[in-house]
Design a protein around this motif. Structure first.
Motif, PDB file in Angstrom:
ATOM      1  N   VAL A   1      -5.150  -3.652  -8.135  1.00 25.43           N
ATOM      2  CA  VAL A   1      -3.987  -2.404  -7.652  1.00 25.43           C
ATOM      3  C   VAL A   1      -2.664  -2.003  -8.079  1.00 25.43           C
ATOM      4  O   VAL A   1      -2.942  -0.920  -8.272  1.00 25.43           O
ATOM      5  CB  VAL A   1      -3.670  -2.716  -5.243  1.00 25.43           C
ATOM      6  CG1 VAL A   1      -5.108  -2.764  -5.215  1.00 25.43           C
ATOM      7  CG2 VAL A   1      -2.938  -4.056  -5.539  1.00 25.43           C
ATOM      8  N   LEU A   2      -1.654  -3.012  -9.143  1.00 24.70           N
ATOM      9  CA  LEU A   2      -1.106  -2.987  -9.526  1.00 24.70           C
ATOM     10  C   LEU A   2      -0.916  -2.477 -10.388  1.00 24.70           C
ATOM     11  O   LEU A   2      -0.473  -1.170 -11.729  1.00 24.70           O
ATOM     12  CB  LEU A   2      -0.234  -4.140  -9.546  1.00 24.70           C
ATOM     13  CG  LEU A   2      -0.146  -5.186  -7.893  1.00 24.70           C
ATOM     14  CD1 LEU A   2       1.011  -5.944  -8.624  1.00 24.70           C
ATOM     15  CD2 LEU A   2       1.173  -3.929  -7.920  1.00 24.70           C
TER      16      LEU A   2
ATOM     17  N   PHE B   1      -4.803   2.652  -0.941  1.00 22.48           N
ATOM     18  CA  PHE B   1      -3.843   1.691  -2.247  1.00 22.48           C
ATOM     19  C   PHE B   1      -4.641   2.271  -3.925  1.00 22.48           C
ATOM     20  O   PHE B   1      -3.758   1.259  -4.581  1.00 22.48           O
ATOM     21  CB  PHE B   1      -3.436   0.584  -2.046  1.00 22.48           C
ATOM     22  CG  PHE B   1      -4.580  -0.151  -1.888  1.00 22.48           C
ATOM     23  CD1 PHE B   1      -5.882  -0.512  -2.390  1.00 22.48           C
ATOM     24  CD2 PHE B   1      -4.433  -2.215  -1.886  1.00 22.48           C
ATOM     25  CE1 PHE B   1      -6.892  -0.885  -2.305  1.00 22.48           C
ATOM     26  CE2 PHE B   1      -4.968  -2.855  -1.452  1.00 22.48           C
ATOM     27  CZ  PHE B   1      -6.482  -2.388  -1.800  1.00 22.48           C
TER      28      PHE B   1
ATOM     29  N   LYS C   1      -1.541   1.674 -11.268  1.00 23.09           N
ATOM     30  CA  LYS C   1      -0.115   2.056 -10.111  1.00 23.09           C
ATOM     31  C   LYS C   1      -0.111   2.504 -12.189  1.00 23.09           C
ATOM     32  O   LYS C   1       1.132   3.350 -12.224  1.00 23.09           O
ATOM     33  CB  LYS C   1       0.541   1.286  -9.793  1.00 23.09           C
ATOM     34  CG  LYS C   1       1.839   1.428 -10.181  1.00 23.09           C
ATOM     35  CD  LYS C   1       1.860   3.283  -8.900  1.00 23.09           C
ATOM     36  CE  LYS C   1       3.529   4.130  -8.506  1.00 23.09           C
ATOM     37  NZ  LYS C   1       3.207   5.354  -8.469  1.00 23.09           N
TER      38      LYS C   1
ATOM     39  N   ASP D   1       6.385  -8.235  -5.296  1.00 16.42           N
ATOM     40  CA  ASP D   1       5.072  -6.877  -5.214  1.00 16.42           C
ATOM     41  C   ASP D   1       4.972  -5.863  -4.640  1.00 16.42           C
ATOM     42  O   ASP D   1       4.181  -5.172  -4.944  1.00 16.42           O
ATOM     43  CB  ASP D   1       4.338  -8.207  -5.925  1.00 16.42           C
ATOM     44  CG  ASP D   1       3.799  -8.709  -5.367  1.00 16.42           C
ATOM     45  OD1 ASP D   1       4.669  -9.193  -4.033  1.00 16.42           O
ATOM     46  OD2 ASP D   1       2.875  -9.326  -5.698  1.00 16.42           O
ATOM     47  N   TRP D   2       5.312  -6.628  -3.348  1.00 13.51           N
ATOM     48  CA  TRP D   2       4.953  -5.755  -2.072  1.00 13.51           C
ATOM     49  C   TRP D   2       6.241  -5.178  -1.357  1.00 13.51           C
ATOM     50  O   TRP D   2       6.417  -4.325  -0.910  1.00 13.51           O
ATOM     51  CB  TRP D   2       4.080  -6.689  -1.095  1.00 13.51           C
ATOM     52  CG  TRP D   2       2.656  -5.919  -0.257  1.00 13.51           C
ATOM     53  CD1 TRP D   2       1.721  -5.808   0.250  1.00 13.51           C
ATOM     54  CD2 TRP D   2       1.744  -5.900  -1.939  1.00 13.51           C
ATOM     55  NE1 TRP D   2       0.934  -5.458   0.139  1.00 13.51           N
ATOM     56  CE2 TRP D   2       0.998  -5.526  -1.343  1.00 13.51           C
ATOM     57  CE3 TRP D   2       1.639  -6.596  -3.370  1.00 13.51           C
ATOM     58  CZ2 TRP D   2      -1.172  -5.989  -2.293  1.00 13.51           C
ATOM     59  CZ3 TRP D   2       0.131  -6.534  -3.760  1.00 13.51           C
ATOM     60  CH2 TRP D   2      -0.742  -5.392  -3.215  1.00 13.51           C
TER      61      TRP D   2
ATOM     62  N   LEU E   1       2.380   2.300  -3.850  1.00 10.65           N
ATOM     63  CA  LEU E   1       1.639   1.846  -4.496  1.00 10.65           C
ATOM     64  C   LEU E   1       0.958   3.608  -4.304  1.00 10.65           C
ATOM     65  O   LEU E   1       0.411   4.291  -5.481  1.00 10.65           O
ATOM     66  CB  LEU E   1      -0.076   0.969  -5.001  1.00 10.65           C
ATOM     67  CG  LEU E   1       0.570  -0.164  -5.129  1.00 10.65           C
ATOM     68  CD1 LEU E   1      -0.721  -1.312  -4.374  1.00 10.65           C
ATOM     69  CD2 LEU E   1       0.582  -0.315  -5.838  1.00 10.65           C
TER      70      LEU E   1
ATOM     71  N   ASP F   1       0.773  -1.144  -0.402  1.00  8.66           N
ATOM     72  CA  ASP F   1      -0.105  -0.239  -0.528  1.00  8.66           C
ATOM     73  C   ASP F   1       0.707   0.801  -0.325  1.00  8.66           C
ATOM     74  O   ASP F   1       0.806   2.535  -0.332  1.00  8.66           O
ATOM     75  CB  ASP F   1      -1.499  -0.191   1.282  1.00  8.66           C
ATOM     76  CG  ASP F   1      -2.241  -1.039   0.906  1.00  8.66           C
ATOM     77  OD1 ASP F   1      -1.273  -2.005   0.581  1.00  8.66           O
ATOM     78  OD2 ASP F   1      -2.733  -1.151   1.284  1.00  8.66           O
TER      79      ASP F   1
ATOM     80  N   TYR G   1       8.648  -6.062 -10.343  1.00 11.67           N
ATOM     81  CA  TYR G   1       8.886  -5.439  -9.401  1.00 11.67           C
ATOM     82  C   TYR G   1       9.984  -5.213  -8.691  1.00 11.67           C
ATOM     83  O   TYR G   1      10.919  -5.372  -8.515  1.00 11.67           O
ATOM     84  CB  TYR G   1       7.836  -6.110  -8.110  1.00 11.67           C
ATOM     85  CG  TYR G   1       6.511  -4.469  -7.743  1.00 11.67           C
ATOM     86  CD1 TYR G   1       6.801  -3.422  -8.057  1.00 11.67           C
ATOM     87  CD2 TYR G   1       5.787  -4.910  -8.563  1.00 11.67           C
ATOM     88  CE1 TYR G   1       5.744  -2.420  -7.889  1.00 11.67           C
ATOM     89  CE2 TYR G   1       4.635  -3.789  -9.355  1.00 11.67           C
ATOM     90  CZ  TYR G   1       4.689  -2.995  -8.447  1.00 11.67           C
ATOM     91  OH  TYR G   1       3.669  -2.000  -8.578  1.00 11.67           O
TER      92      TYR G   1
ATOM     93  N   ASP H   1      -2.615  -8.338  -8.205  1.00 16.03           N
ATOM     94  CA  ASP H   1      -3.329  -7.790  -8.314  1.00 16.03           C
ATOM     95  C   ASP H   1      -4.252  -7.590  -7.821  1.00 16.03           C
ATOM     96  O   ASP H   1      -5.067  -7.870  -8.413  1.00 16.03           O
ATOM     97  CB  ASP H   1      -3.115  -7.504 -10.017  1.00 16.03           C
ATOM     98  CG  ASP H   1      -3.801  -6.523 -11.075  1.00 16.03           C
ATOM     99  OD1 ASP H   1      -3.653  -4.748  -9.883  1.00 16.03           O
ATOM    100  OD2 ASP H   1      -4.539  -5.839 -11.839  1.00 16.03           O
TER     101      ASP H   1
ATOM    102  N   GLU I   1      -3.012   6.700  -6.665  1.00 15.08           N
ATOM    103  CA  GLU I   1      -2.466   6.782  -7.988  1.00 15.08           C
ATOM    104  C   GLU I   1      -3.028   7.887  -9.205  1.00 15.08           C
ATOM    105  O   GLU I   1      -1.973   8.808  -9.525  1.00 15.08           O
ATOM    106  CB  GLU I   1      -1.907   5.478  -9.083  1.00 15.08           C
ATOM    107  CG  GLU I   1      -1.011   6.176 -10.041  1.00 15.08           C
ATOM    108  CD  GLU I   1       0.358   6.583  -9.981  1.00 15.08           C
ATOM    109  OE1 GLU I   1       1.081   7.831 -10.985  1.00 15.08           O
ATOM    110  OE2 GLU I   1       0.963   6.794  -8.403  1.00 15.08           O
TER     111      GLU I   1
END
Length: 878
Positions: free
Chosen positions: A708-709, A764, A712, A549-550, A499, A496, A617, A600, A767
């Motif tokens: 969420v990915l 999150f 971004k 990714d996190w 992002l 979070d 990532y 995602d 963006e």
């Protein structure tokens, strides 16, 4: 809530302003041996710049005024830098230092700043005199303890400072007065590895003669007493709250007296019967002991305190913007359901507490329940946010303050001290009939009190609402550490944070909070490089959440701080930790492909392949590490991690790139946009892949199909590759699924998912706010000249808007970028602050002409590209 900036008109006279130490104004109680000093040069003239500086530091203010500083006098230094690391004599603890800076402008004229200050604190643990004390060893004991000590002063006071370190939460009182305006101090850390202390100026609170100091301790995350989904109740640090206090008093005769925790301190259970930062509080006003924190109080019936060792080996200063009740919010309505049940509507979703003023009979039980939604009967519904709640017992109610009136005929105040909530509605119920009005309750929007650095406005109300909602969500999730939501979890989820980092940095100066949280991150890292998915963590989240990714936040966050603030210290502090993590992932997945991750999350229909997004990532981590190595002149590391990035990119494209159809993975929006945005698409193929992405969006009727990915990447991938118009259509869409749909439904914060069935206050998916600055305002930092020393300006004049303006308060001053349509013309205005430059790119159609301050400009291949110095410029496209 909107934060709309107007253009700042600087005076013709040059000024040196905004002096800061450790990114704070006149900070009190810092521990940094080599603090960072910074300033801004304000000058309206075009081409204004700084050619030299001289810094003066001394503990004697008159030496600063006379230019005769001896602690540090740099002499005239030819440089345009405005962020300098102190390099003078060793700083002493408990010392107030004065400082000023003289700069020389491009004309060679000297400009001197006003005198600023910073004050050192303990500096080292050995300087503490107090002992760590508590009330009991029973962690499940519910009442919050009160502590007090009476003492006398027989000399004239010159100054006094209180230094208080706590494992848990506290309120500090001197002679009956609460000290400071902070909430939830100190900030949450990995308590057994690092504990924070706070410094207060209490000179005016003490008096000659009898005095008393009082402390109320709360549990916070240190002693979580109800069962937790994330094992906070089983944390290795868990114990009864403890504290250490030194009040250091300086007298006119030069002597020092320190009032410390230890002998003579007394304790007793207070009227706060239960407190949980997660669920709420219970308070019985009938148990109050009036004047308990004043000198004349008789504490003979109180108990002696218990002693224990320090909770960690790092007791360090809390050098950051504190949590405050930054905004008071009056309800827009009150619904009287019956004479014992009232529901208040604040009109917007916030994080914080409610303050209820009420008068009633002794023994009346008042409950104030906080939530984001209402049932059809008008009562507060918490079913979307209480799913992780397991009560300590039948009296532990979620998001609820329980208060028993003492009934002395006066108004009593119902409010949480050591808890906070995410809410728009407050349902007040009473065990006996009561009479309330809309004015009886006030909402307090609490968050880390970070300065505003951004402002946006446009002709599209949906965009304005989205930007304000993103700001509200960002602040709601900044509580001394960045969180995911202020109600369901209150966890520092790593993904979070990265992002939302650009949205945060464009709008707010959050570097002090981020630096503190990066230290938390380093505290949590295992020797092999592994990190948990939430930080701080009691040990939860290392196994299934240690994925790029996190966890990429470890690299992405300090890198973005470097880009926005021009300060490399956070990146340098994290350099070794980033190396450990990248090496860990490389050893675990030597092919360069990472098959595990959270992926995602909250995807609408099509969820991108986890291996694709995690590998993206991992690539970004390696690239940032290589760039950091180059910055810090670590040539071997630069070569190693540059090669690793090449390896990852090659493996990624071999596995996921379908060149015959210019697509990645399954062709989902997140997969295509991630490959484009994070730079894994071969340069020669970007236009083709971007066309595939645009076609995918169009096939979905210009609707989102991301999680969420993808949030971004999708808008940025489109606008940066020739499809700004399509990106604007996406962000301004008002039918489901879209960001605009939330605004149509009346959201004032950003929900956790597209259908709004979970938390109503996440960041999150935020963006969108950063994209408005980057694409519509065209404002971006230049990695080659970070901190907006050089600004990259490339606004897109999308056809759906009549006007758009953006401002960002950079380390050099206010960047202003705005444009509007006047008939068939576009008028573009840009302001570059003194001592900065900008590289400006404008897209000009082949039938249009461009004028800069009235002079026609040369445009090649429908693109205008130029570098401009500081000042304000007017461009006309027609």
């Amino acid at each position: 809530m909107c934060f709309l900036f107007t253009t700042i008109i600087l005076p013709a006279q040059s000024r040196v302003t905004d002096l800061a130490c450790e990114h704070l104004t006149d900070p009190l109680g810092i521990d940094a041996s080599y603090p960072r000093l910074s300033w801004k040069m304000n000058k309206e003239k075009k081409g204004a710049r700084q050619i030299a500086w001289q810094i003066f530091v001394d503990s004697d203010s008159m030496k600063i005024v006379k230019g005769a500083a001896t602690t540090w006098n740099t002499g005239k230094t030819s440089s345009d830098k405005q962020l300098i690391v102190y390099a003078g004599r060793s700083l002493q603890p408990f010392t107030k230092y004065y400082w000023a800076v003289k700069v020389w402008d491009e004309e060679g004229k000297a400009i001197i700043s006003k005198v600023s200050t910073f004050e050192t604190g303990m500096m080292q643990m050995k300087n503490w005199k107090g002992q760590w004390i508590k009330d009991s060893r029973y962690v499940n004991l519910k009442p919050a303890p009160l502590f007090r000590k009476a003492f006398s002063i027989d000399k004239k006071i010159v100054s006094a400072r209180a230094y208080i370190a706590v494992a848990g939460l506290y309120e500090l009182y001197i002679n009956g007065n609460r000290i400071g305006n902070h909430f939830l101090d100190p900030m949450f850390t990995r308590f057994d590895r690092r504990t924070l202390y706070v410094t207060y100026d209490v000179t005016n609170e003490l008096k000659t003669g009898n005095n008393a100091v009082g402390v109320l301790l709360g549990n916070g995350w240190y002693n979580h007493q109800s069962e937790s989904e994330w094992f906070i109740d089983k944390a290795p640090w868990r114990s009864r709250p403890i504290f250490c206090l030194d009040i250091r008093i300086s007298f006119s005769d030069g002597s020092i007296q320190t009032i410390s925790t230890g002998d003579g301190w007394k304790t007793t259970p207070g009227p706060l019967l239960f407190n949980s930062i997660y669920s709420g509080e219970q308070y019985d006003a009938r148990k109050e002991e009036p004047h308990w924190n004043e000198p004349a109080f008789d504490d003979k019936k109180w108990s002696t305190v218990a002693y224990r060792g320090a909770p960690s080996q790092q007791i360090v200063a809390q050098s950051m913007n504190p949590i405050t009740g930054a905004e008071k919010i009056l309800p827009v309505s009150m619904n009287k359901i019956n004479d014992t049940d009232y529901v208040f509507d604040l009109g917007r979703n916030i994080a914080g507490i409610s303050v209820l003023k009420i008068n009633g009979a002794a023994g009346t039980v008042i409950k104030a329940k906080h939530g984001e939604r209402l049932y059809s009967n008008g009562k507060v519904d918490v079913s979307n946010i209480d799913i992780f709640f397991t009560p300590a017992d039948s009296t532990d109610l979620f998001a609820t303050d329980t208060y028993i009136l003492k009934g002395d005929g006066n108004n009593e105040t119902v409010q949480a001290r050591f808890a906070y909530y995410g809410f728009q509605y407050v349902e007040v119920t009473s065990s006996k009939p009561i009479n309330l009005t809309k004015e009886s309750l006030t909402g307090i929007f609490m968050h880390s009190d970070v300065p505003k650095t951004g402002g946006l406005n446009s002709s599209n109300p949906t965009l304005n609402k989205l930007w304000a909602a993103a700001n509200n969500s960002y602040l709601s999730n900044l509580m001394g550490y960045p969180t995911d939501c202020p109600q369901r979890e209150k966890n520092g989820w790593t993904g979070d944070v990265h992002l939302a980092v650009e949205t945060g940095l464009y709008n707010f100066d959050g570097i002090t909070v981020y630096e503190k949280w990066l230290a938390d991150l380093r505290d949590e890292q295992n020797p092999n490089g592994m990190l948990p998915g939430i930080v701080p963590s009691p040990g939860w989240g290392y196994v299934n959440y240690n994925n790029p990714d996190w966890i990429s936040v470890l690299a992405i966050l300090p890198w973005n701080i470097y880009l926005f603030d021009g300060d490399s210290k956070p990146l340098l502090d994290c350099y070794a930790a980033i190396k450990r993590y990248v090496d860990h992932v490389d050893e675990t997945y030597p092919s360069g492909l990472v098959p595990v991750g959270l992926g995602d999350r909250e995807a609408i229909h099509s969820k991108a392949a986890v291996e694709l997004t995690s590998t993206v990532y991992f690539y970004e981590d390696a690239l940032i590490l290589a760039n950091a190595a180059k910055l810090f002149k670590q040539q071997a590391d630069y070569e190693k991690y540059s090669a690793l990035a090449v390896k990852i990119k090659s493996a990624f494209n071999q596995k996921f790139y379908h060149k015959n159809i210019w697509s990645y993975g399954s062709g989902y929006q997140t997969e295509l946009s991630a490959a484009l945005y994070w730079g894994l698409v071969p340069d020669e193929d970007k236009a083709r892949v971007a066309a595939t992405l645009a076609e995918s969006v169009s096939k979905d009727s210009v609707h989102l199909d991301i999680g969420v990915l993808g949030n971004k990447t999708i808008l940025n991938a489109l606008s940066e590759n020739g499809y700004a118009e399509l990106a604007y259509q996406l962000i301004s869409k008002e039918t489901y699924p879209s960001w605009g749909y939330w605004m149509v439904k009346g959201m004032t914060t950003l929900p956790e998912n597209w259908n709004m069935q979970s938390s109503m206050n996440h960041i999150f998916l935020g963006e969108i706010s950063a994209w408005m600055y980057k694409a519509l305002g065209g404002i971006k930092p230049d990695p080659a000249f970070p901190g907006f020393k050089n600004i990259l300006l490339h606004p897109y004049f999308v056809s759906g808007l009549d006007h758009f303006s953006a401002e960002h308060e950079s380390p050099y001053g206010t960047i202003h970028s705005s444009w509007k349509r006047e008939g068939d013309k576009i008028m573009y205005t840009v302001t570059v602050p003194a001592n900065a430059t900008a590289t400006i790119t404008l897209d000009i159609k082949n039938n249009q002409s461009l004028y800069k301050d009235g002079t026609r400009q040369t445009v090649r291949n429908e693109t205008y590209h130029s570098t401009i110095m500081s000042g304000t410029y007017q461009f006309e496209i027609k």
